[in-house]
Design an enzyme around this catalytic site. Structure first.
Site, PDB file in Angstrom:
ATOM      1  N   GLU A  91      46.081  34.053  34.120  1.00  0.00           N
ATOM      2  CA  GLU A  91      45.530  34.222  35.453  1.00  0.00           C
ATOM      3  C   GLU A  91      44.265  33.389  35.660  1.00  0.00           C
ATOM      4  OE1 GLU A  91      45.379  38.067  37.200  1.00  0.00           O
ATOM      5  OE2 GLU A  91      47.363  38.635  36.482  1.00  0.00           O
ATOM      6  N   HIS A 148      45.444  37.804  40.020  1.00  0.00           N
ATOM      7  CA  HIS A 148      45.231  36.427  40.488  1.00  0.00           C
ATOM      8  C   HIS A 148      46.565  35.683  40.504  1.00  0.00           C
ATOM      9  CE1 HIS A 148      41.565  37.830  38.499  1.00  0.00           C
ATOM     10  NE2 HIS A 148      40.900  37.096  39.370  1.00  0.00           N
ATOM     11  N   LYS A 175      40.548  44.201  42.825  1.00  0.00           N
ATOM     12  CA  LYS A 175      40.381  42.782  43.154  1.00  0.00           C
ATOM     13  C   LYS A 175      41.733  42.084  43.264  1.00  0.00           C
ATOM     14  CE  LYS A 175      38.295  38.461  41.505  1.00  0.00           C
ATOM     15  NZ  LYS A 175      37.653  37.778  40.351  1.00  0.00           N
TER      16      LYS A 175
END
Length: 257
Positions: A91, A148, A175
């Site tokens: 990621e 991500h 996140k």
């Protein structure tokens, strides 16, 4: 006025999830001297938070060296809140550290008291996440669980599901970051973030669209529920980050500061 997080996170002098989104600057130096140089320079810019991307440090696998450097860094940055991140290579990590090295680094860093937040990825196995979560709770360190995607932006439903999954798995901060292929992808991120903030995620959110197309999310993401934005002090840690001076100027127009 933007919608604040129902559960806010206090880190030293910073309030995450409050009236204003916070600005975080990354430290990505490869050598001890570079990390300390960055720490001194970035602290002078007075960001709300700093993030040490230890995966960029060339000797990260040496835990004693890493912890010694962490202690020096804390002395330099004073009371600025510090996020400790050993990003997995899958990621966007800058190194290729194995699972045990990453786990041991996170556990040891949390125990020092020199970090305030630790960021690990949702893709880690349940045992990895559970160990870091337990250590964080024991030592009063906040946990970011992150996702991500540097190739594309998944659907709004996928974004929403990852933000809620992070909260379900024990994150203090959820996140999500993805690469847009067009401006519609940026809108998808905004929509999913706003929905998550309004419906399901009570704790702070960090949501951003990367690259040049996604740069607007660095400025305006806070209007849709993102509580931290990442800028450039000396070097970027992800594509699309904006220099802190420009970031603050743009944010002043949107948020009145």
């Amino acid at each position: 006025m933007r919608q604040q997080s129902k559960v806010q996170v206090h880190v030293r002098g910073a309030l995450i999830g409050g009236p204003l989104p916070l600005v975080c600057l990354p430290l990505v130096g490869e050598t001890r001297a570079k990390v300390l140089e960055e720490g001194e320079a970035l602290a002078q810019l007075q960001p709300d938070l700093l993030e040490w991307r230890i995966d960029g440090y060339g000797y990260a696998e040496d835990i004693d060296s890493s912890l010694s450097l962490l202690k020096e860094l804390r002395t330099i940055i004073g009371e600025t809140g510090l996020i400790f991140t050993c990003r997995i290579d899958l990621e966007g990590g800058m190194g290729n550290l194995d699972r045990e090295t990453r786990l041991n680094l996170n556990l040891a860093a949390v125990e020092t008291g020199d970090v305030d937040i630790v960021d690990i990825e949702l893709c880690n196995d349940p045992e990895f996440v559970a160990e870091v979560k337990a250590q964080s709770q024991k030592h009063g360190v906040k946990l970011i669980l992150s996702y991500h995607n540097f190739s594309e932006t998944p659907s709004e439903q996928f974004i929403y599901s990852k933000l809620t999954e992070a909260q379900t798995r024990g994150a203090d901060i959820s996140k999500f970051a993805a690469m847009p292929q067009n401006h519609g992808d940026v809108l998808s991120l905004f929509n999913a973030t706003q929905k998550a903030r309004s419906e399901a995620v009570k704790s702070p959110i960090v949501a951003m669209s990367m690259g040049p197309i996604g740069a607007v999310s660095r400025l305006a993401g806070g209007l849709f529920g993102s509580d931290i934005t990442f800028g450039i002090g000396m070097q970027a840690s992800a594509p699309g980050q904006i220099p802190i001076k420009d970031l603050r100027s743009g944010m002043a127009l949107l948020y009145g500061k």
